[in-house]
Design a protein around this motif. Structure first.
Motif: not given
Length: 704
Positions: A419, A692, A696
């Motif tokens: 990440y 993001l 995820k």
């Protein structure tokens, strides 16, 4: 006839008086406390009293009569004492002085002797008379007084040294000299016994330079060489006296005695421990090389006084150093606080100037689209800078007050690393950001504080980006025993060696020469270090100016096998989300935030629903079981986001709920997770960060 009788009577009376006087004198001589002897002119004994016999270790007078006076002296005494004494007797007819005598068993004792030449009525010398007093006790008393005076002078010297000197090296050097000269030893040394270093470190040495056979031995030895003896001293805290023919027990086990007495040729040795401390103690050592020596009680008492003085000196130096360090620390803190306040004024005013100034310029009617975009970017960057400062201040305040808590949960380290890689990649594309991880997915889930690990890595990567103009930034981790060792390496400007020890101090960036060139409050690394230590690890830096910096930190590795879908490339997941046309609920009571979120997620949505209260959010979910994702504001009227999430989880376990809040505190994330949220994002929300997080969690949707 009468006259004759009278004359006869007078002679008889005189005779009787003379006989009585003689018996009286004989009685006095026999009962005298001193030894009395008479010898002929060849110095052969004619008479000795009982005291003389006893004093010299004999039983009867007959054993001595006829013996020559030389039987009471050895050759050395005859030369040094008797010959000079006899010269004075011959010169003056009598003399009193000190002469050494020998007993029958060979022992020597000191005497006070008076010798007189005896003459007849013609004044011819016919005999030699001597009176001897055993002065052993007197000589011992004199010796004790001399020793006490000597020890007193030595202690006064050491006391003056202790009062005037603050350098331990000078104190040790002077102390060995004073002790060596006072105790008349062959060799005196001081060692530092350091158990942490495993060394016996030589500090100072005094040698009896009058003796050519005495050679220096000052050195540094491994503690293992004398381990048993040193451990015994540490446990018993008293002296060790050892001799070549009677090795001290503590020196027998590991062969220390053989090393000292045979290899180092020490006939007698004495070890005196001084000033015990956490990591060890100091050790006074006295060696006799030329002869065996038994140390006396008076010498031990003197050494006890010396060790007390030395200990006082070392304690005083330790106290003064601590006081000086505290003073310097206080002055440094004051200076850093002043620098911090000045820097904070700059750090806050600068972004505020950007926000207020360019917001005002946006009011201009003739602005081109290009300039508008430029001004908006400046305002956005200034806001980010302001937010970072506020977050740092909040975090350091909580750390200082002890309110910062550790929240342990299962965390996929690989996911966090990936990440961060995707998050920072656009910013570091030109700098060739590289990612290294070493654990397979099944082993990458550990129990730690996810937010703190994230904050630590984020701070370190940001620093590398800030101070690296070209080259490579590399980060990742490796498993080392029961710890994970993380690293962030760069080819940036580096850190001077004298700055490394203080780089983790609060506000220290404000004091660095770089502070005028690089923005920041100087709190990031201090917070980072605090987080690492709270997690049970440690952090350190290796750096070289002009070549780059490597920061390492560890956290405990506590894991279990855990199967989970790994994070894929964000852009691919977003494409999957777009194909699925997600149904998203925005639970937000603030209109501006609602509009902003709508713009961000519009491209991945099939339908967007809105709720202004927690109750409305729960009702929407009851009616629309096909909702894929909820952006849940924590602070809403009627029912807050925590309660709304708990209600939704009662009937829907699958919907992804991402908490959004203005509270940037770790425990808020913990509350959100406990309530049932899948993740957490703080305001102001950044588009890339939100996408993001969504990406995820869409990895699970993509797999369905």
């Amino acid at each position: 006839m009468k006259k004759r009788r009278k004359h006869k009577s007078t002679d008889t009376q005189k005779f009787k008086q003379t006989e009585k006087h003689s018996r009286f004198l004989s009685s006095v001589v026999e009962q005298s406390a001193d030894g009395v002897a008479i010898a002929d002119m060849e110095e052969n004994l004619l008479f000795v009293n009982k005291k003389w016999v006893i004093m010299h270790g004999y039983e009867k007078e007959d054993e001595l009569l006829g013996q020559n006076l030389t039987v009471f002296h050895n050759e050395e005494q005859l030369k040094s004492d008797v010959e000079p004494f006899n010269l004075q007797v011959k010169k003056h007819g009598h003399h009193t002085g000190e002469v050494g005598h020998i007993r029958r068993d060979g022992t020597i004792f000191p005497t006070q002797m008076t010798t007189t030449l005896l003459r007849d009525e013609k004044n011819d010398i016919v005999a030699i008379a001597g009176v001897v007093t055993d002065i052993t006790e007197r000589k011992q008393a004199e010796k004790t007084i001399r020793e006490q005076l000597l020890y007193s002078n030595a202690l006064n010297k050491i006391a003056r040294l202790v009062n005037s000197e603050d350098n331990p090296e000078v104190i040790f050097e002077a102390t060995t000299t004073i002790l060596g000269e006072t105790l008349k030893t062959d060799r005196a040394l001081i060692y530092n016994v350091d158990f942490n270093k495993g060394k016996l470190i030589g500090l100072s040495e005094w040698l009896n330079m009058k003796e050519q056979e005495i050679s220096p031995t000052l050195d540094t030895y491994d503690i293992s060489v004398f381990g048993d003896g040193l451990n015994w001293l540490w446990e018993n805290r008293t002296k060790i006296e050892s001799h070549v023919d009677q090795v001290a027990l503590p020196l027998n086990k590991d062969g220390s005695g053989e090393i000292l007495h045979n290899y180092m040729q020490i006939k007698s040795g004495l070890w005196v421990p001084v000033s015990f401390r956490e990591e060890g103690f100091y050790l006074l050592v006295f060696n006799q090389i030329l002869y065996r020596r038994i140390w006396r009680k008076g010498e031990f008492d003197f050494l006890d006084s010396v060790t007390e003085q030395v200990n006082i000196a070392l304690q005083k130096i330790k106290f003064l150093n601590a006081l000086q360090n505290a003073k310097e620390k206080a002055e440094e803190n004051d200076r850093l606080k002043s620098a911090f306040l000045a820097n904070m004024s700059h750090e806050i005013r600068t972004p505020m100037n950007g926000i207020m100034g360019f917001a005002n310029l946006l009011k201009g009617k003739s602005l081109s689209g290009e300039k508008q975009q430029l001004y908006i970017n400046i305002i956005e960057n200034s806001g980010k800078r302001m937010l970072n400062i506020i977050n740092d201040l909040i975090n350091i305040s909580k750390i200082e007050s002890g309110q910062m808590k550790v929240s342990l949960s299962e965390t996929n380290i690989n996911e966090q690393i990936e990440y961060l890689y995707m998050f920072f990649y656009p910013e570091t594309e030109e700098k060739k950001l590289q990612l290294i991880s070493s654990l397979p997915a099944k082993e990458a889930v550990i129990k730690t504080d996810r937010e703190k690990v994230f904050a630590i890595l984020t701070n370190l990567i940001k620093n590398s980006i800030k101070y690296t103009y070209k080259g490579i930034i590399e980060f990742g981790y490796t498993k080392k025993g029961s710890f994970l060792e993380f690293f962030v390496k760069d080819t940036g400007i580096g850190i001077a060696q004298n700055k490394i020890p203080i780089i983790f101090e609060r506000f220290v960036q404000a004091d660095l020469s770089l502070s005028s060139q690089y923005e920041g409050a100087g709190l990031g690394l201090s917070i980072t270090k605090a987080y690492v230590e709270m997690l049970g690890g440690r952090i350190w830096i290796e750096s070289e100016v002009g070549k780059g910096t490597q920061v390492y930190f560890t956290i405990p590795y506590e894991t279990r096998n855990y199967e989970k879908v790994t994070l894929k490339d964000a852009s691919e997941l977003i494409k999957v989300a777009q194909l699925k046309n997600l149904n998203i609920l925005i639970a937000e009571d603030e209109e501006t935030s609602k509009t902003y979120l709508t713009i961000i997620i519009k491209s991945i949505c099939k339908e967007i629903m809105y709720a202004k209260t927690g109750k409305e959010a729960v009702e929407h979910c009851r009616k629309n079981l096909d909702i894929d994702l909820i952006l849940m504001d924590i602070r809403m009227p009627e029912m807050d986001g925590y309660e709304a999430t708990r209600k939704i989880r009662e009937f829907n376990k699958d919907v992804i709920i991402i908490a959004q809040t203005a509270y940037a505190l770790t425990e808020d994330r913990e509350k959100a997770i406990i309530a049932g949220c899948n993740d957490y994002i703080t305001k102001p929300i950044k588009k890339d960060e939100l996408m993001l997080i969504i990406a995820k969690h869409l990895s699970f949707l993509a797999a369905t």
